[in-house]
Design an enzyme around this catalytic site. Structure first.
Site, short mmCIF file in Angstrom:
data_model
loop_
_atom_site.label_atom_id
_atom_site.label_comp_id
_atom_site.label_asym_id
_atom_site.label_seq_id
_atom_site.Cartn_x
_atom_site.Cartn_y
_atom_site.Cartn_z
N ARG A 126 0.81 -1.22 0.00
CA ARG A 126 0.00 0.00 0.00
C ARG A 126 0.85 1.28 0.00
O ARG A 126 0.29 2.37 -0.06
CB ARG A 126 -0.96 -0.01 1.21
CG ARG A 126 -1.93 -1.20 1.17
CD ARG A 126 -3.15 -0.94 2.03
NE ARG A 126 -3.82 0.27 1.64
CZ ARG A 126 -4.71 0.91 2.38
NH1 ARG A 126 -5.05 0.41 3.55
NH2 ARG A 126 -5.27 2.03 1.96
N HIS B 204 -7.88 -1.68 12.35
CA HIS B 204 -7.41 -0.36 12.79
C HIS B 204 -8.21 0.12 14.01
O HIS B 204 -9.33 -0.33 14.23
CB HIS B 204 -7.66 0.68 11.68
CG HIS B 204 -6.81 0.52 10.47
ND1 HIS B 204 -7.33 0.51 9.19
CD2 HIS B 204 -5.46 0.42 10.32
CE1 HIS B 204 -6.35 0.40 8.32
NE2 HIS B 204 -5.21 0.34 8.96
N VAL C 244 -13.42 -6.43 2.40
CA VAL C 244 -11.95 -6.30 2.41
C VAL C 244 -11.54 -5.31 3.51
O VAL C 244 -10.58 -4.55 3.38
CB VAL C 244 -11.39 -5.91 1.03
CG1 VAL C 244 -11.50 -7.07 0.05
CG2 VAL C 244 -12.08 -4.67 0.46
N CYS D 107 -12.64 5.22 5.90
CA CYS D 107 -11.45 4.91 5.07
C CYS D 107 -11.48 5.54 3.70
O CYS D 107 -10.43 5.71 3.09
CB CYS D 107 -11.31 3.43 4.77
SG CYS D 107 -11.78 2.32 5.99
C1 CIR Z 1 -6.32 -3.08 4.02
O1 CIR Z 1 -6.28 -4.19 4.53
O2 CIR Z 1 -5.40 -2.29 4.14
C2 CIR Z 1 -7.53 -2.71 3.22
N1 CIR Z 1 -8.08 -3.84 2.58
C3 CIR Z 1 -8.58 -2.03 4.08
C4 CIR Z 1 -8.13 -0.71 4.62
C5 CIR Z 1 -9.19 -0.03 5.40
N2 CIR Z 1 -8.76 1.26 5.81
C6 CIR Z 1 -9.15 1.85 6.93
O3 CIR Z 1 -9.81 1.25 7.75
N3 CIR Z 1 -8.71 3.06 7.17
#
Ligand code: CIR
Length: 282
Positions: free
Chosen positions: A97, A172, A267, A273
């Site tokens: 990421r 998170h 996911v 997010c």
């Molecule tokens: C991840 O695992 O990084 C992504 N599939 C989901 C990220 C979600 N982001 C967030 O809660 N801030």
């Protein structure tokens, strides 16, 4: 309360399109038992989310295009933490990421924010672990965010106290805990969420009120304070979380906007997010 504007008075929202590769390649905690993402529905839900933000008076949308080499790029929140006129570009915990930060950096540069980049290779920080209450920051120490990441955030936003708290059982901090209004912490009722809340309340010197939601996922909601409508809350729908939706109805003087998030939730994506909310010229 720091600054003169009300807490969560935003005028810009950065959002990003879904990557075509999301369904097949986005990260997920539950690798084996995951249900497949319906991309058409995911795009519809995301459109509803962005249209909702666009409809809020005074809020301008900056829309970035998706990138299929970055399956998780729709989750812009993780790439930057913005407070006042400073934007801290994060070093996301998941190596796949890290390149997401580049487009977000460009957008923030165009908006004239002071940019600070997290370059230390021992640090990790996802924006999803950073909860700004208007008074201080709580930073979740999770599988994605470490002490060094929290320390760098504290060095950058020196005007505020930064309180690291342990996060377990979820991705998170903000997956189960967000602000639902000024000094109002929304949090899930799972054992893990309540353990984190206990630590937060023990370490803070402020008196927050809590809104305990039966469902952890529903505790991720998006609060904004609009000049025209006052308290606005985007929250998960009654169809997804009926008991939690009832709790939101107890909030008086709020414009409540149910937003469905069934697909990105597969996911591990929540409502916060998918945007970086900021105040240009704060
Ligand atoms: C991840 O695992 O990084 C992504 N599939 C989901 C990220 C979600 N982001 C967030 O809660 N801030």
């Amino acid at each position: 309360m720091a600054g003169s504007a009300p807490y969560a008075r935003y005028n810009v929202a950065i959002v990003r399109d879904l990557a075509d590769s999301l369904a097949g390649q986005a990260l997920r905690m539950n690798k084996d038992q995951g249900q497949s993402v319906d991309m058409e529905k995911a795009r519809q839900e995301h459109k509803h989310y962005t249209d909702t933000l666009r409809s809020i008076d005074g809020l301008q949308l900056v829309e970035l295009s998706g990138d299929s080499s970055l399956p998780d790029c729709v989750f812009v929140e993780d790439a930057a933490v913005v407070c006042g006129d400073t934007a801290l570009l994060t070093r996301p915990g998941a190596p796949s990421r890290r390149a997401e930060v580049n487009s977000v950096k460009q957008a923030l540069q165009q908006l004239n924010f002071n940019i600070v980049e997290m370059k230390d290779e021992t640090a990790t920080l996802d924006g999803g672990d950073v909860l700004f209450t208007g008074r201080e920051f709580f930073v979740g120490l999770s599988s994605r965010t470490n002490q060094r990441g929290a320390q760098i955030l504290a060095d950058v936003f020196k005007d505020y106290v930064v309180i690291p708290v342990d996060v377990t059982g979820t991705l998170h901090l903000k997956t189960f805990c967000t602000m639902a209004g000024p000094d109002l912490i929304a949090i899930g009722s799972s054992v893990e969420a309540q353990k984190t809340l206990k630590e937060m309340l023990k370490l803070t010197t402020y008196n927050y009120t809590t809104l305990i939601l039966p469902d952890d996922e529903a505790a991720n909601c998006v609060y904004l304070n609009s000049p025209e409508k006052g308290h606005i809350l985007l929250h998960r729908t009654a169809k997804e979380f009926p008991e939690s939706a009832k709790r939101f109805k107890s909030l008086t003087n709020y414009t409540l906007i149910p937003v469905s998030n069934t697909e990105l939730a597969k996911v591990d994506g929540s409502l916060t997010c998918c945007s970086i909310l900021l105040n240009k010229g704060a």
